[in-house]
Design a protein around this motif. Structure first.
Motif, mmCIF file in Angstrom:
data_model
loop_
_atom_site.group_PDB
_atom_site.id
_atom_site.type_symbol
_atom_site.label_atom_id
_atom_site.label_comp_id
_atom_site.label_asym_id
_atom_site.label_seq_id
_atom_site.Cartn_x
_atom_site.Cartn_y
_atom_site.Cartn_z
ATOM 1 N N ARG A 166 0.829 -1.211 0.000
ATOM 2 C CA ARG A 166 0.000 0.000 0.000
ATOM 3 C C ARG A 166 0.861 1.258 0.000
ATOM 4 N NH1 ARG A 166 -3.270 2.924 3.949
ATOM 5 N NH2 ARG A 166 -2.338 1.713 5.625
ATOM 6 N N LEU A 167 2.039 1.183 0.597
ATOM 7 C CA LEU A 167 2.931 2.340 0.637
ATOM 8 C C LEU A 167 4.025 2.273 -0.423
ATOM 9 C CD1 LEU A 167 3.551 3.061 4.442
ATOM 10 C CD2 LEU A 167 1.983 4.189 2.866
ATOM 11 N N SER A 168 4.604 1.097 -0.591
ATOM 12 C CA SER A 168 5.741 0.961 -1.500
ATOM 13 C C SER A 168 5.675 -0.381 -2.218
ATOM 14 C CB SER A 168 7.050 1.090 -0.706
ATOM 15 O OG SER A 168 8.156 1.111 -1.564
ATOM 16 N N PRO A 169 5.059 -0.428 -3.399
ATOM 17 C CA PRO A 169 4.866 -1.701 -4.108
ATOM 18 C C PRO A 169 6.154 -2.419 -4.475
ATOM 19 C CG PRO A 169 3.520 0.049 -5.054
ATOM 20 C CD PRO A 169 4.451 0.705 -4.102
ATOM 21 N N GLY A 170 7.266 -1.680 -4.576
ATOM 22 C CA GLY A 170 8.510 -2.298 -5.010
ATOM 23 C C GLY A 170 9.298 -2.975 -3.907
ATOM 24 N N LYS A 171 8.973 -2.728 -2.664
ATOM 25 C CA LYS A 171 9.752 -3.288 -1.558
ATOM 26 C C LYS A 171 9.230 -4.675 -1.187
ATOM 27 C CE LYS A 171 11.316 1.054 0.379
ATOM 28 N NZ LYS A 171 10.968 1.784 -0.858
ATOM 29 N N GLY A 214 16.167 1.845 9.322
ATOM 30 C CA GLY A 214 16.306 2.481 8.013
ATOM 31 C C GLY A 214 15.108 2.261 7.099
ATOM 32 N N PRO A 215 14.656 1.024 6.911
ATOM 33 C CA PRO A 215 13.477 0.790 6.067
ATOM 34 C C PRO A 215 12.216 1.482 6.585
ATOM 35 C CG PRO A 215 14.683 -1.253 6.396
ATOM 36 C CD PRO A 215 15.297 -0.239 7.311
ATOM 37 N N LEU A 216 12.125 1.662 7.903
ATOM 38 C CA LEU A 216 10.977 2.386 8.451
ATOM 39 C C LEU A 216 10.985 3.836 7.963
ATOM 40 C CD1 LEU A 216 8.538 2.275 10.360
ATOM 41 C CD2 LEU A 216 10.066 2.927 12.234
ATOM 42 N N GLY A 217 12.168 4.439 7.934
ATOM 43 C CA GLY A 217 12.281 5.791 7.399
ATOM 44 C C GLY A 217 11.923 5.848 5.928
ATOM 45 N N SER A 222 7.716 7.171 1.863
ATOM 46 C CA SER A 222 6.772 6.672 0.855
ATOM 47 C C SER A 222 5.343 7.066 1.205
ATOM 48 C CB SER A 222 6.877 5.145 0.741
ATOM 49 O OG SER A 222 8.128 4.757 0.222
ATOM 50 N N MET A 223 5.018 7.042 2.511
ATOM 51 C CA MET A 223 3.690 7.458 2.943
ATOM 52 C C MET A 223 3.450 8.928 2.608
ATOM 53 S SD MET A 223 1.943 7.151 6.736
ATOM 54 C CE MET A 223 3.055 8.354 7.505
ATOM 55 N N ILE A 224 4.468 9.748 2.807
ATOM 56 C CA ILE A 224 4.357 11.169 2.470
ATOM 57 C C ILE A 224 4.110 11.335 0.975
ATOM 58 C CG2 ILE A 224 5.620 13.356 2.367
ATOM 59 C CD1 ILE A 224 7.089 12.467 4.918
ATOM 60 N N LYS A 225 4.878 10.625 0.159
ATOM 61 C CA LYS A 225 4.728 10.759 -1.286
ATOM 62 C C LYS A 225 3.385 10.233 -1.769
ATOM 63 C CE LYS A 225 8.583 8.581 -2.200
ATOM 64 N NZ LYS A 225 9.706 7.973 -2.942
ATOM 65 N N ARG A 226 2.937 9.100 -1.228
ATOM 66 C CA ARG A 226 1.649 8.540 -1.656
ATOM 67 C C ARG A 226 0.506 9.471 -1.281
ATOM 68 N NH1 ARG A 226 4.870 6.541 -3.953
ATOM 69 N NH2 ARG A 226 5.501 4.369 -4.159
ATOM 70 N N SER A 227 0.592 10.089 -0.109
ATOM 71 C CA SER A 227 -0.466 11.012 0.299
ATOM 72 C C SER A 227 -0.519 12.230 -0.617
ATOM 73 C CB SER A 227 -0.257 11.453 1.749
ATOM 74 O OG SER A 227 0.915 12.244 1.875
ATOM 75 N N ALA A 228 0.626 12.567 -1.223
ATOM 76 C CA ALA A 228 0.680 13.703 -2.140
ATOM 77 C C ALA A 228 0.492 13.280 -3.591
ATOM 78 C CB ALA A 228 2.016 14.425 -1.992
ATOM 79 N N ARG A 246 16.780 10.103 -1.192
ATOM 80 C CA ARG A 246 18.100 9.561 -0.888
ATOM 81 C C ARG A 246 18.380 9.542 0.606
ATOM 82 N NH1 ARG A 246 20.952 5.886 -2.845
ATOM 83 N NH2 ARG A 246 19.772 5.314 -1.044
ATOM 84 N N LEU A 247 17.744 10.462 1.343
ATOM 85 C CA LEU A 247 18.039 10.598 2.772
ATOM 86 C C LEU A 247 17.004 9.945 3.672
ATOM 87 C CD1 LEU A 247 19.160 14.355 2.941
ATOM 88 C CD2 LEU A 247 20.623 12.334 2.889
ATOM 89 N N ASP A 248 15.939 9.380 3.100
ATOM 90 C CA ASP A 248 14.813 8.909 3.922
ATOM 91 C C ASP A 248 15.237 7.903 4.993
ATOM 92 O OD1 ASP A 248 15.355 6.927 2.070
ATOM 93 O OD2 ASP A 248 13.355 6.920 1.174
ATOM 94 N N SER A 249 16.052 6.940 4.636
ATOM 95 C CA SER A 249 16.508 5.955 5.628
ATOM 96 C C SER A 249 17.427 6.592 6.661
ATOM 97 C CB SER A 249 17.240 4.799 4.933
ATOM 98 O OG SER A 249 16.387 4.106 4.048
ATOM 99 N N LEU A 250 18.293 7.488 6.214
ATOM 100 C CA LEU A 250 19.253 8.138 7.106
ATOM 101 C C LEU A 250 18.555 9.024 8.135
ATOM 102 C CD1 LEU A 250 22.368 8.315 7.412
ATOM 103 C CD2 LEU A 250 22.275 10.371 5.992
ATOM 104 N N LEU A 251 17.421 9.600 7.756
ATOM 105 C CA LEU A 251 16.678 10.449 8.686
ATOM 106 C C LEU A 251 16.261 9.692 9.943
ATOM 107 C CD1 LEU A 251 14.476 12.369 6.125
ATOM 108 C CD2 LEU A 251 15.987 13.443 7.787
ATOM 109 N N PHE A 252 16.022 8.392 9.811
ATOM 110 C CA PHE A 252 15.643 7.578 10.970
ATOM 111 C C PHE A 252 16.847 6.863 11.583
ATOM 112 C CE2 PHE A 252 10.807 6.749 10.801
ATOM 113 C CZ PHE A 252 10.565 8.074 10.464
ATOM 114 N N SER A 253 17.790 6.435 10.752
ATOM 115 C CA SER A 253 18.915 5.652 11.281
ATOM 116 C C SER A 253 19.905 6.519 12.057
ATOM 117 C CB SER A 253 19.640 4.920 10.147
ATOM 118 O OG SER A 253 20.209 5.816 9.213
#
Length: 268
Positions: A166-171, A214-217, A222-228, A246-253
């Motif tokens: 629902r959030l990221s079909p490729g993962k 990291g994957p949670l970030g 992805s949730m932000i992008k899907r909502s937009a 590019r930074l999404d995982s790093l923002l949480f890790s």
């Protein structure tokens, strides 16, 4: 597409290595400040393009101001600035929005962007400013990259079970597990080169933690992008999309790594 992604990724790795190990601490801070600015601009363009410019300007200045104060070790002042910023944002949106629902939503989303794309990235500054900061911050980058690269390529090659379609079909679950294992492996085998004071067991759990967080970030972005209704956060990086992509995982890790490492090291 894959070749472009690989070349962009390798360029970023070399650039980060040079900045971390062969540049003054100030240069690293300024680049993180630039990353906060660009990431927050992408966030605002995604979720609240119609919001008043003044409110987004306050949110941007608040994020950059907090990062600067944290760099200067003025943590209590950064908290005070955050409190005043919240009050100012509330006032601006109450006066500037015709609808109460829009005023509340804009205030909340501007503040979310300030904390998400701003405050979370400042943990890179905190780690870099700590004892052994160069090696520690590069280790965080290295583990995050390892998780991301392994998940991407294993998921493309052998992935069949969707992780969160629902959030990221490729993962896929296969990619997630590969990223988790490779992050832990890199944490252990990097012992002779980075932060030797960390025992192998501590390093193992650091790698596993980054592999989980990291994957949670990634999924949160992805949730932000899907909502937009967007596929990428921008077009800044060829083959990768925007800087947030590019930074999404790093923002949480990065916050996780700092909180974990301070238990085992005198970070200062």
């Amino acid at each position: 597409m894959i070749l472009t992604r690989v070349l962009t990724g390798l360029t970023l790795i070399v650039a980060v290595y040079l900045v971390v190990f062969h540049s003054p601490r100030l240069i690293f801070f300024l680049l993180v400040l630039a990353a906060i600015f660009l990431s927050l601009r992408e966030f605002y363009q995604l979720v609240i393009p119609e919001a008043a410019f003044l409110g987004k300007l306050v949110g941007m200045l608040l994020a950059l101001g907090m990062a600067t104060l944290i760099y200067l070790d003025q943590y209590s002042l950064a908290v005070n600035i955050l409190a005043l910023g919240i009050i100012l944002l509330a006032a601006i949106n109450m006066v500037g929005s015709g609808e109460l629902v829009a005023a509340l939503a804009n205030t909340g989303l501007i503040l979310l962007g300030t904390l998400y794309a701003g405050l979370l990235l400042t943990f890179l500054i905190v780690i870099r400013n700590s004892n052994q900061g160069q090696e520690l911050v590069f280790l965080v980058f290295l583990l995050t990259w390892a998780q991301d690269v392994a998940a991407f390529f294993v998921g493309r090659a052998w992935g069949s079970r969707k992780l969160y379609p629902r959030l990221s079909p490729g993962k896929t679950w296969e990619g997630f597990l590969a990223g988790l294992l490779v992050s832990a492996l890199v944490a252990v085998i990097s012992w002779p080169f980075l932060v030797r004071e960390l025992s192998l067991l501590v390093r193992l759990f650091l790698g596993l933690g980054v592999g989980l967080i990291g994957p949670l970030g990634d999924l949160f972005e992805s949730m932000i992008k899907r909502s937009a209704g967007a596929k990428d956060s921008g077009r800044l990086l060829p083959g990768h999309g925007g800087l947030l992509d590019r930074l999404d995982s790093l923002l949480f890790s990065a916050p996780f790594a700092y909180l974990y490492l301070r238990v085992f090291l005198p970070l200062g």
